[in-house]
Write a protein that holds these residues in place. Structure first.
Motif, PDB file in Angstrom:
ATOM      1  N   LYS A 217      43.813  38.007  46.659  1.00 16.91           N
ATOM      2  CA  LYS A 217      44.703  37.638  45.222  1.00 16.91           C
ATOM      3  C   LYS A 217      44.057  36.539  44.365  1.00 16.91           C
ATOM      4  N   PRO A 218      43.669  35.314  45.221  1.00 17.58           N
ATOM      5  CA  PRO A 218      43.123  34.122  44.417  1.00 17.58           C
ATOM      6  C   PRO A 218      41.748  34.759  43.711  1.00 17.58           C
TER       7      PRO A 218
ATOM      8  N   VAL B 184      39.180  53.430  34.358  1.00 17.44           N
ATOM      9  CA  VAL B 184      38.646  52.800  35.367  1.00 17.44           C
ATOM     10  C   VAL B 184      38.915  51.155  34.966  1.00 17.44           C
ATOM     11  N   ASN B 185      39.886  50.439  35.789  1.00 13.83           N
ATOM     12  CA  ASN B 185      40.048  49.061  35.420  1.00 13.83           C
ATOM     13  C   ASN B 185      40.124  48.562  36.691  1.00 13.83           C
ATOM     14  N   VAL B 186      39.064  48.242  37.618  1.00 16.03           N
ATOM     15  CA  VAL B 186      39.142  47.731  38.965  1.00 16.03           C
ATOM     16  C   VAL B 186      38.961  46.181  38.871  1.00 16.03           C
ATOM     17  N   ASN B 187      39.894  45.688  39.520  1.00 15.80           N
ATOM     18  CA  ASN B 187      40.055  44.249  39.858  1.00 15.80           C
ATOM     19  C   ASN B 187      39.335  43.262  41.010  1.00 15.80           C
TER      20      ASN B 187
ATOM     21  N   ASP C   2      31.479  40.237  37.035  1.00 11.64           N
ATOM     22  CA  ASP C   2      32.484  39.245  37.323  1.00 11.64           C
ATOM     23  C   ASP C   2      33.741  39.887  38.339  1.00 11.64           C
ATOM     24  N   ILE C   3      33.397  41.162  38.785  1.00  9.58           N
ATOM     25  CA  ILE C   3      34.539  41.600  39.577  1.00  9.58           C
ATOM     26  C   ILE C   3      34.255  41.086  41.073  1.00  9.58           C
ATOM     27  N   PRO C   4      35.367  40.569  41.848  1.00  6.24           N
ATOM     28  CA  PRO C   4      34.990  40.098  43.169  1.00  6.24           C
ATOM     29  C   PRO C   4      34.619  41.367  44.051  1.00  6.24           C
TER      30      PRO C   4
ATOM     31  N   SER D  31      39.071  35.988  38.549  1.00  5.59           N
ATOM     32  CA  SER D  31      38.304  36.998  37.695  1.00  5.59           C
ATOM     33  C   SER D  31      39.121  37.252  36.743  1.00  5.59           C
ATOM     34  N   ARG D  32      40.426  37.431  36.513  1.00  5.57           N
ATOM     35  CA  ARG D  32      41.357  37.769  35.384  1.00  5.57           C
ATOM     36  C   ARG D  32      41.182  36.622  34.173  1.00  5.57           C
TER      37      ARG D  32
END
Length: 244
Positions: free
Chosen positions: A142-143, A71-74, A102-104, A148-149
């Motif tokens: 994407k922004p 699980v690595n949700v962006n 912190d995930i959008p 977040s990244r």
């Protein structure tokens, strides 16, 4: 370089919608925009996928191959009106989690209600899309993912710095140990000084021994005087003629 690496990394989006048609539509739009997509039909199952909820064991809508992936949700995009847990409730759960806050999060709704939109944005939603969602809306995701990244990388850098700050403390103690051990040469120098005093002792002994010749010379002088005295007794005295 770091920004380029972030841009090249694949983005994983978790889409939540109870409507099959809307779920298929958002999945197609996301895949067209080169996103990796996981879809679920409720907020409860979204929490289960993230590992934040374990009350309902039935996760039939989440495919087995999706669960095997780490699980690595962006980003999470969710419908607002859903039975049981609403999109707003899911948003609150996400923002309350220390691991996923912190995930959008993007909210979707077919109803343009300003109070609802403001409520979600104040709670931490990054965007509010009106249905039907369009392909042009995907460019707005994407922004938020990039931010977040970057935030994740900054947190990692801070952790590394904090760890490196603790290590020099230990190294300083080891340096102190080295400094203490390096004090031994001082002791050696002291011993050298003590040893170096021996030549002075030798020199003094040499001086003392060198005084013997002086004593011998005085002995020789007394012997000469004795010899002269003896010669004076043996040799006859001669009278010197008086010259008128």
């Amino acid at each position: 370089m770091a920004v380029a690496a972030i841009a090249e990394a694949p983005f994983h989006v978790l889409a939540v919608d109870d409507s099959v048609l809307d779920r298929k539509l958002i999945e197609r739009l996301l895949k067209t925009s080169s996103f990796q997509v996981t879809t679920v039909d409720s907020g409860t199952k979204a929490l289960q996928f993230l590992g934040l909820h374990a009350e309902d064991a039935s996760i039939s809508s989440v495919h087995a191959d999706q669960l095997d992936v780490e699980v690595n949700v962006n980003l999470i995009i969710t419908d607002y009106c859903m039975p049981g847990m609403t999109g707003y409730d899911l948003l609150k759960k996400i923002k309350e989690s220390s691991s996923f806050r912190d995930i959008p999060v993007v909210i979707m709704s077919s109803e343009n209600i300003p109070s609802r939109i403001n409520r979600c944005l104040e709670e931490g939603a990054n965007e509010f899309f009106l249905k039907p969602v369009r392909l042009s809306d995907m460019s707005k995701l994407k922004p938020h993912i990039m931010k977040s990244r970057c935030k994740e990388h900054s947190h990692e850098d801070q952790d590394l710095l904090s760890n490196s700050d603790t290590n020099p403390t230990n190294n300083s103690s080891s340096r102190d140990t080295i400094t203490i051990s390096s004090s031994n040469p001082t002791d050696h120098s002291t011993s050298d000084t003590i040893n170096s005093s021996n030549p002075m002792d030798h020199s003094s002994s040499d001086t003392i021994s060198s005084s013997n010749p002086t004593d011998n010379s005085s002995g020789d002088s007394s012997n000469i005087r004795k010899r002269k005295a003896a010669d004076g007794e043996i040799l006859p005295k001669t009278s010197r003629p008086n010259h008128s």
